[in-house]
Design a protein around this motif. Structure first.
Motif, PDB file in Angstrom:
ATOM      1  N   LEU A  38       4.397   6.723  -6.453  1.00  0.00           N
ATOM      2  CA  LEU A  38       2.679   6.614  -6.796  1.00  0.00           C
ATOM      3  C   LEU A  38       1.918   7.145  -7.393  1.00  0.00           C
ATOM      4  N   THR A  39       2.485   8.466  -7.376  1.00  0.00           N
ATOM      5  CA  THR A  39       2.077   9.960  -8.427  1.00  0.00           C
ATOM      6  C   THR A  39       3.002   9.968  -9.859  1.00  0.00           C
ATOM      7  N   ARG A  40       4.173   9.821  -9.785  1.00  0.00           N
ATOM      8  CA  ARG A  40       5.465   9.969 -10.452  1.00  0.00           C
ATOM      9  C   ARG A  40       4.108   8.731 -11.545  1.00  0.00           C
ATOM     10  N   LYS A  41       3.997   7.656 -10.954  1.00  0.00           N
ATOM     11  CA  LYS A  41       3.989   6.429 -11.622  1.00  0.00           C
ATOM     12  C   LYS A  41       1.891   6.405 -11.593  1.00  0.00           C
ATOM     13  N   ARG A  42       1.720   7.762 -12.083  1.00  0.00           N
ATOM     14  CA  ARG A  42       0.480   7.593 -12.421  1.00  0.00           C
ATOM     15  C   ARG A  42      -0.975   7.233 -11.858  1.00  0.00           C
ATOM     16  N   ILE A  43      -0.550   6.363 -10.520  1.00  0.00           N
ATOM     17  CA  ILE A  43      -1.580   5.983  -9.808  1.00  0.00           C
ATOM     18  C   ILE A  43      -2.556   7.135  -9.281  1.00  0.00           C
ATOM     19  N   LYS A  44      -4.355   6.399  -9.500  1.00  0.00           N
ATOM     20  CA  LYS A  44      -5.076   7.889  -8.762  1.00  0.00           C
ATOM     21  C   LYS A  44      -4.933   8.222  -7.517  1.00  0.00           C
ATOM     22  N   PRO A  45      -5.028   9.235  -7.501  1.00  0.00           N
ATOM     23  CA  PRO A  45      -4.802   9.840  -5.414  1.00  0.00           C
ATOM     24  C   PRO A  45      -5.539   8.980  -4.660  1.00  0.00           C
ATOM     25  N   ALA A  46      -6.599   8.867  -4.811  1.00  0.00           N
ATOM     26  CA  ALA A  46      -7.860   7.813  -4.291  1.00  0.00           C
ATOM     27  C   ALA A  46      -6.975   6.684  -4.009  1.00  0.00           C
ATOM     28  N   THR A  47      -6.846   6.097  -4.920  1.00  0.00           N
ATOM     29  CA  THR A  47      -5.492   4.630  -4.571  1.00  0.00           C
ATOM     30  C   THR A  47      -4.890   4.390  -3.570  1.00  0.00           C
ATOM     31  N   ILE A  48      -4.111   5.737  -4.077  1.00  0.00           N
ATOM     32  CA  ILE A  48      -2.922   6.364  -3.579  1.00  0.00           C
ATOM     33  C   ILE A  48      -2.964   6.333  -1.873  1.00  0.00           C
ATOM     34  N   LYS A  49      -4.309   6.786  -1.503  1.00  0.00           N
ATOM     35  CA  LYS A  49      -4.754   7.609  -0.551  1.00  0.00           C
ATOM     36  C   LYS A  49      -4.948   5.589   0.514  1.00  0.00           C
ATOM     37  N   VAL A  51      -4.024   3.215  -0.148  1.00  0.00           N
ATOM     38  CA  VAL A  51      -3.639   1.410  -0.239  1.00  0.00           C
ATOM     39  C   VAL A  51      -2.004   2.463   1.095  1.00  0.00           C
ATOM     40  N   LEU A  52      -1.387   3.622   1.333  1.00  0.00           N
ATOM     41  CA  LEU A  52      -0.672   3.963   1.700  1.00  0.00           C
ATOM     42  C   LEU A  52      -0.927   4.425   3.684  1.00  0.00           C
ATOM     43  N   ALA A  53      -2.451   4.032   3.376  1.00  0.00           N
ATOM     44  CA  ALA A  53      -2.714   4.621   5.204  1.00  0.00           C
ATOM     45  C   ALA A  53      -3.315   3.647   5.679  1.00  0.00           C
ATOM     46  N   CYS A  54      -3.079   2.563   5.471  1.00  0.00           N
ATOM     47  CA  CYS A  54      -3.482   1.333   5.993  1.00  0.00           C
ATOM     48  C   CYS A  54      -2.434   0.183   5.431  1.00  0.00           C
ATOM     49  N   PRO A  55      -1.530   0.643   5.703  1.00  0.00           N
ATOM     50  CA  PRO A  55      -0.707  -1.051   4.815  1.00  0.00           C
ATOM     51  C   PRO A  55      -0.971  -2.330   5.442  1.00  0.00           C
ATOM     52  N   GLY A  56      -1.060  -2.587   6.807  1.00  0.00           N
ATOM     53  CA  GLY A  56      -1.235  -3.619   7.361  1.00  0.00           C
ATOM     54  C   GLY A  56      -2.415  -4.169   7.218  1.00  0.00           C
ATOM     55  N   GLU A  57      -3.525  -3.136   6.219  1.00  0.00           N
ATOM     56  CA  GLU A  57      -4.965  -3.913   6.548  1.00  0.00           C
ATOM     57  C   GLU A  57      -5.240  -4.650   4.889  1.00  0.00           C
ATOM     58  N   ARG A  58      -4.502  -4.622   4.255  1.00  0.00           N
ATOM     59  CA  ARG A  58      -4.800  -3.913   2.726  1.00  0.00           C
ATOM     60  C   ARG A  58      -5.712  -5.885   2.164  1.00  0.00           C
ATOM     61  N   ARG A  59      -6.413  -6.008   1.359  1.00  0.00           N
ATOM     62  CA  ARG A  59      -7.296  -7.295   1.092  1.00  0.00           C
ATOM     63  C   ARG A  59      -5.722  -7.769   0.265  1.00  0.00           C
ATOM     64  N   GLY A  60      -5.586  -9.082   0.036  1.00  0.00           N
ATOM     65  CA  GLY A  60      -4.415 -10.224  -0.303  1.00  0.00           C
ATOM     66  C   GLY A  60      -3.616 -10.474   0.886  1.00  0.00           C
ATOM     67  N   VAL A  61      -3.487  -9.667   2.146  1.00  0.00           N
ATOM     68  CA  VAL A  61      -2.283  -9.791   3.041  1.00  0.00           C
ATOM     69  C   VAL A  61      -2.513 -10.003   3.982  1.00  0.00           C
TER      70      VAL A  61
END
Length: 61
Positions: A38-49, A51-61
């Motif tokens: 995600l860092t290499r794809k230039r995703i914002k740090p806040a978004t990375i945090k 998305v990766l912090a709680c993958p099972g609790e994401r919107r749309g899941v």
């Protein structure tokens, strides 16, 4: 152009695909590899945090 109009989805298809790929990487390779991807794809740090912090609790899941 690449805009999608879904309440549960990201605003652009490219970011959505990158995030989904990173989540698959997190499951198979681990958190570190997904974070680096995600860092290499230039995703914002806040978004990375978020998305990766709680993958099972994401919107749309």
């Amino acid at each position: 152009m690449n805009q999608v109009q879904r309440a549960y989805s990201r605003t652009d298809v490219t970011t959505e695909l990158v995030i989904n790929r990173a989540l698959l990487m997190q499951q198979s390779l681990g958190l570190r590899d997904a974070h680096m991807f995600l860092t290499r794809k230039r995703i914002k740090p806040a978004t990375i945090k978020r998305v990766l912090a709680c993958p099972g609790e994401r919107r749309g899941v």
